[in-house]
Design a protein around this motif. Sequence first.
Motif, PDB file in Angstrom:
ATOM      1  N   ARG A  69      16.789   0.821 -18.967  1.00  0.00           N
ATOM      2  CA  ARG A  69      16.999   1.438 -20.151  1.00  0.00           C
ATOM      3  C   ARG A  69      16.466   0.636 -21.387  1.00  0.00           C
ATOM      4  O   ARG A  69      16.275   1.293 -22.333  1.00  0.00           O
ATOM      5  N   TRP A  70      16.787  -0.903 -21.335  1.00  0.00           N
ATOM      6  CA  TRP A  70      16.327  -1.643 -22.734  1.00  0.00           C
ATOM      7  C   TRP A  70      15.103  -1.543 -22.935  1.00  0.00           C
ATOM      8  O   TRP A  70      14.627  -1.801 -23.979  1.00  0.00           O
ATOM      9  N   GLN A  71      13.977  -1.203 -21.808  1.00  0.00           N
ATOM     10  CA  GLN A  71      12.475  -1.389 -22.032  1.00  0.00           C
ATOM     11  C   GLN A  71      11.968  -0.047 -22.764  1.00  0.00           C
ATOM     12  O   GLN A  71      12.675   0.887 -22.565  1.00  0.00           O
ATOM     13  N   ALA A 119       9.730   1.629 -13.318  1.00  0.00           N
ATOM     14  CA  ALA A 119       8.484   1.135 -14.036  1.00  0.00           C
ATOM     15  C   ALA A 119       8.635   0.840 -15.232  1.00  0.00           C
ATOM     16  O   ALA A 119       8.876   1.569 -16.228  1.00  0.00           O
ATOM     17  N   GLY A 120       8.387  -0.504 -15.558  1.00  0.00           N
ATOM     18  CA  GLY A 120       8.761  -1.016 -16.968  1.00  0.00           C
ATOM     19  C   GLY A 120       7.310  -1.051 -17.934  1.00  0.00           C
ATOM     20  O   GLY A 120       6.672  -0.072 -17.792  1.00  0.00           O
ATOM     21  N   TYR A 172      13.376  -6.451 -12.701  1.00  0.00           N
ATOM     22  CA  TYR A 172      13.762  -5.609 -13.563  1.00  0.00           C
ATOM     23  C   TYR A 172      12.643  -4.920 -14.454  1.00  0.00           C
ATOM     24  O   TYR A 172      12.492  -4.086 -15.104  1.00  0.00           O
ATOM     25  N   ARG A 173      11.222  -5.196 -14.047  1.00  0.00           N
ATOM     26  CA  ARG A 173       9.948  -4.826 -14.682  1.00  0.00           C
ATOM     27  C   ARG A 173       9.390  -3.793 -13.835  1.00  0.00           C
ATOM     28  O   ARG A 173       9.504  -2.495 -14.454  1.00  0.00           O
ATOM     29  N   ASN A 174       8.807  -3.765 -12.956  1.00  0.00           N
ATOM     30  CA  ASN A 174       8.304  -2.830 -11.841  1.00  0.00           C
ATOM     31  C   ASN A 174       8.942  -3.216 -10.548  1.00  0.00           C
ATOM     32  O   ASN A 174       8.514  -4.230 -10.020  1.00  0.00           O
ATOM     33  N   ALA A 205       7.093 -13.854 -23.131  1.00  0.00           N
ATOM     34  CA  ALA A 205       6.951 -12.638 -23.416  1.00  0.00           C
ATOM     35  C   ALA A 205       7.890 -11.457 -22.448  1.00  0.00           C
ATOM     36  O   ALA A 205       8.510 -10.418 -23.110  1.00  0.00           O
ATOM     37  N   ASP A 206       7.717 -11.663 -21.293  1.00  0.00           N
ATOM     38  CA  ASP A 206       8.781 -10.972 -20.542  1.00  0.00           C
ATOM     39  C   ASP A 206      10.351 -10.873 -20.695  1.00  0.00           C
ATOM     40  O   ASP A 206      10.826 -10.084 -20.638  1.00  0.00           O
TER      41      ASP A 206
END
Length: 263
Positions: free
Chosen positions: A20-22, A37-38, A46-48, A152-153
């Motif tokens: 939700r945060w991305q 799917a980030g 947490y990303r993908n 960055a991530d």
Amino acid sequence: MIGPQLADENLVESFRMHGRWQEPAEVCERDGVLMIAGSNSRPGLYRNCAMRLDPSVPAGKAFERAMKFFGARERGFALLTRKRLDEDMESLLSDAGIFPRGSSPCMIINRELEAAPLPTGMYTEVIEDEDRLRDSVQVNMEAYPRLGMSAADVATFFENGDRVLNDNVSGVVAYKDGVPLATALTYLTGSSAGVYWVGTLASAERQGLAGACTRLAVNAGFEQGARLVTLQASPFGLPLYQRLGFRNYDGLSFYIFGRSQVS
């Protein structure tokens, strides 16, 4: 089994929250599988990533669901398994010659912890606004590359600070002369709380700051009504958490599938 169940609910919700945060991001729950799917195309926690939520769904079907989801988006992903719930999935992958890239002990504690004194000149502040949250992120942008996650991530998950703070997230930052040195976040989800994003600047290590922040984060969870507090330990943090009294209840592993494997 109530303790592990509550802890597991917090772990699963932590993935939904990071989705939700991305922005942009897609959080999908279909056929008993959670898939995120980030905001970038790199596979990772947490990303993908994908996690089976319903253990009654056959491992092969859950894996196929994840492969189809990420294949349609032309990106790789991390498949997450929990030893207690996903033994069949881990066996399926092992039989195919696929082994985890990493794993973390899943741990719980059922009591508050005594606060630890800080070194002279250092103090802590509760994360109650986006300024303090940015200080926390600043610490972890330096700390987490040592665990394989780029700065960055780290920043990607916290670009929308209002979303984070509105998601029952609190935390603490340790400072000296106004400079943030260490941090830990607490996520309250129902009757459980989780400690996440524990980090310390390399220049401030071995001064007890990670322990002090973790103690405060644990106690914040209990103060908000949690029946237990959980976390997933990194190799760096495991000895500390064991000393504090956390005990293992499960293990989280992740497998990486590149774009060529899912397309």
